[in-house]
Write an enzyme that holds these catalytic residues in place. Structure first.
Site, PDB file in Angstrom:
ATOM      1  N   LYS A 188       0.778   4.960  -3.361  1.00  0.00           N
ATOM      2  CA  LYS A 188       1.614   4.385  -4.413  1.00  0.00           C
ATOM      3  C   LYS A 188       1.143   4.882  -5.789  1.00  0.00           C
ATOM      4  O   LYS A 188       1.400   6.008  -6.141  1.00  0.00           O
ATOM      5  CB  LYS A 188       1.587   2.847  -4.304  1.00  0.00           C
TER       6      LYS A 188
ATOM      7  N   TYR B 177       2.100  -7.495   3.797  1.00  0.00           N
ATOM      8  CA  TYR B 177       2.851  -6.263   4.089  1.00  0.00           C
ATOM      9  C   TYR B 177       3.141  -6.214   5.592  1.00  0.00           C
ATOM     10  O   TYR B 177       2.241  -6.431   6.410  1.00  0.00           O
ATOM     11  CB  TYR B 177       1.975  -5.085   3.649  1.00  0.00           C
TER      12      TYR B 177
ATOM     13  N   ASP C 235      -5.620  -6.655  -0.363  1.00  0.00           N
ATOM     14  CA  ASP C 235      -4.738  -5.507  -0.534  1.00  0.00           C
ATOM     15  C   ASP C 235      -4.311  -5.517  -2.006  1.00  0.00           C
ATOM     16  O   ASP C 235      -3.510  -6.340  -2.426  1.00  0.00           O
ATOM     17  CB  ASP C 235      -3.533  -5.627   0.407  1.00  0.00           C
TER      18      ASP C 235
ATOM     19  N   ARG D 252     -15.464  16.231   8.982  1.00  0.00           N
ATOM     20  CA  ARG D 252     -14.948  14.865   9.088  1.00  0.00           C
ATOM     21  C   ARG D 252     -15.671  13.905   8.142  1.00  0.00           C
ATOM     22  O   ARG D 252     -15.133  12.847   7.802  1.00  0.00           O
ATOM     23  CB  ARG D 252     -15.050  14.369  10.537  1.00  0.00           C
TER      24      ARG D 252
HETATM   25  C1  LIG Z   1       2.774   0.757   1.111  1.00  0.00           C
HETATM   26  C2  LIG Z   1       1.805  -0.328   1.313  1.00  0.00           C
HETATM   27  C3  LIG Z   1       0.770  -0.215   2.243  1.00  0.00           C
HETATM   28  C4  LIG Z   1       0.669   0.950   3.196  1.00  0.00           C
HETATM   29  O1  LIG Z   1       0.503   2.172   2.589  1.00  0.00           O
HETATM   30  P1  LIG Z   1       0.956   3.526   3.310  1.00  0.00           P
HETATM   31  O2  LIG Z   1       0.240   4.565   2.549  1.00  0.00           O
HETATM   32  O3  LIG Z   1       2.447   3.581   3.207  1.00  0.00           O
HETATM   33  O4  LIG Z   1       0.498   3.447   4.751  1.00  0.00           O
HETATM   34  C5  LIG Z   1      -0.140  -1.238   2.331  1.00  0.00           C
HETATM   35  N1  LIG Z   1      -0.053  -2.332   1.556  1.00  0.00           N
HETATM   36  C6  LIG Z   1       0.937  -2.486   0.664  1.00  0.00           C
HETATM   37  C7  LIG Z   1       0.972  -3.721  -0.179  1.00  0.00           C
HETATM   38  C8  LIG Z   1       1.899  -1.499   0.506  1.00  0.00           C
HETATM   39  O5  LIG Z   1       2.906  -1.670  -0.365  1.00  0.00           O
END
Ligand SMILES: *Cc1c(COP(=O)(O)O)cnc(C)c1O
Length: 394
Positions: free
Chosen positions: A209, A112, A184, A58
């Site tokens: 992403k 988000y 973020d 972990r």
């Molecule tokens: C997609 C996204 C997330 C979350 O990511 P996941 O891997 O889908 O949980 C968080 N912040 C933003 C701005 C996003 O576009």
């Protein structure tokens, strides 16, 4: 590894010889149990700092450490990075690391949606109050800060609507009051906006992403500024958060080509955004590099470039017209997420989420993720889509 240019860092960072054993791509080290030579060694290792030492699955293996190390190298001034099984897991772990019952959290109205849901769900339940703010508030955020304000979340540009935030102005207010800042940074990645040098305490990525880049892995990360890593690590261990070595390996593999991919996503997206801007069916294009986008001047000041995700507002028309536009697209998939090699189009309805700043627009909104296809093909596809939109109008 601090003076090299970013394109060099994404290729080289994290490939420590002790982790790669001479193999170019750090291999997948899978583990739960780690075996010790003796009781004495087991006890000694448990008592010592386990950072970058095999201890228990972990806590990670060289596969996860390698990606984390590479992401840290992209944020000058960072102390360390932790990985999570999704972007949402990264966001919530970072917030839980800094917030306590009775605290107030400031969150942009363009955040988000699952981040909002966490604030309105678990955070509320444990006695944290979230105040949503206009993403364009800038230094006026001082007016929302109270003795109880513990943290300010930023997301720039905002989800769906792409408002660019004045990060330095907000950071200055936060620093003067001892408030923690979290960004973020999924849209820009550290390549287009290194967040820690701007004074942000925690830079959060949905690695799902652009880091992964191939639409086949869920992964998140939080990179902590100097002095901010320990409480994040402690909370992450308490929560039992762990990204699998296979997923971290795919993340590291994606990272190696991210600079060239981002460059291409960015160039095609800007070309398509500029083309949409000339179209009478389009009222506004919400792309931070275009003047229509709120906060455009801040984007020009702070960012090194744009990535491949933006929205546009249709000029009047209906829900049916928007569906006709999207449904018939040949080169755009209809689906959530973004940052992969393939183009995507979805309808978005920002008015459903806003509470601090009403969202008003001339017509329905479409969000595009521009992939690595030829931009001419994508433009021809959108051209036909706009014709369907007009036809549906009658
Ligand atoms: C997609 C996204 C997330 C979350 O990511 P996941 O891997 O889908 O949980 C968080 N912040 C933003 C701005 C996003 O576009």
């Amino acid at each position: 590894m601090s003076d090299e240019k970013d394109a060099t860092k994404v290729v080289q960072a994290g490939r420590r010889p002790e982790w790669t054993q001479g193999i170019v791509n750090p291999p997948v080290w899978r583990a739960s149990t780690i075996l010790y030579d003796s009781v004495a060694e087991l006890r000694a290792r448990g008592a010592a700092d386990t950072h970058h030492k095999l201890f228990y699955g972990r806590r990670g293996t060289p596969t996860q450490w390698s990606l984390a190390d590479a992401l840290t190298a992209l944020e000058p001034g960072a102390e360390g990075t932790l990985l999570y099984p999704s972007g949402v897991a990264a966001v919530v772990s970072a917030l839980l690391a800094v917030l306590e019952p009775g605290d107030e959290l400031l969150m942009p109205d363009s955040a988000y949606d699952p981040t909002r849901s966490f604030a309105n769900g678990l955070l509320k339940r444990i006695g944290v109050t979230t105040i949503f703010y206009d993403p364009l508030i800038g230094a006026d955020i001082a007016g929302l800060c109270t003795d109880r304000t513990r943290a300010i979340l930023l997301e720039s540009p905002g989800s769906l609507t792409f408002e660019v935030q004045d990060i330095p102005a907000i950071v200055a207010v936060a620093k003067a009051r001892g408030i923690t800042t979290l960004l973020d940074n999924t849209w820009a990645t550290p390549l287009l906006l290194p967040a820690i040098p701007l004074g942000i305490d925690y830079s959060i990525l949905a690695c799902t992403k652009y880091i992964v880049g191939h639409s086949d892995v869920m992964l998140g990360s939080v990179t902590a500024a100097e002095g901010q890593y320990e409480r994040l690590r402690a909370m992450t261990y308490q929560l039992g958060q762990n990204a699998s070595p296979d997923d971290a390996w795919l993340g590291a593999r994606g990272l190696r080509t991210m600079a060239v991919r981002l460059d291409q996503h960015g160039r095609s997206a800007l070309r398509i955004a500029q083309w949409l801007k000339t179209r009478p069916e389009v009222a506004r294009v919400l792309h931070p590099a275009l003047p229509d986008c709120p906060g455009h001047d801040i984007f020009v000041r702070d960012f090194r470039g744009a990535s491949g995700l933006f929205s546009f507002v249709l000029n009047g028309g209906s829900e049916q017209g928007r569906a006709a536009l999207i449904d018939g697209l040949a080169h755009f998939g209809i689906g959530y997420s973004w940052g992969g090699f393939e183009s995507l189009a979805i309808p978005v309805d920002p008015q459903r989420y806003r509470t601090a700043t009403p969202w008003q627009a001339e017509g329905p909104v479409v969000r595009l993720q521009i992939g690595l296809e030829d931009a001419d093909d994508l433009i021809a596809d959108l051209d036909a889509g706009l014709a369907r939109f007009t036809a549906a109008r009658g």
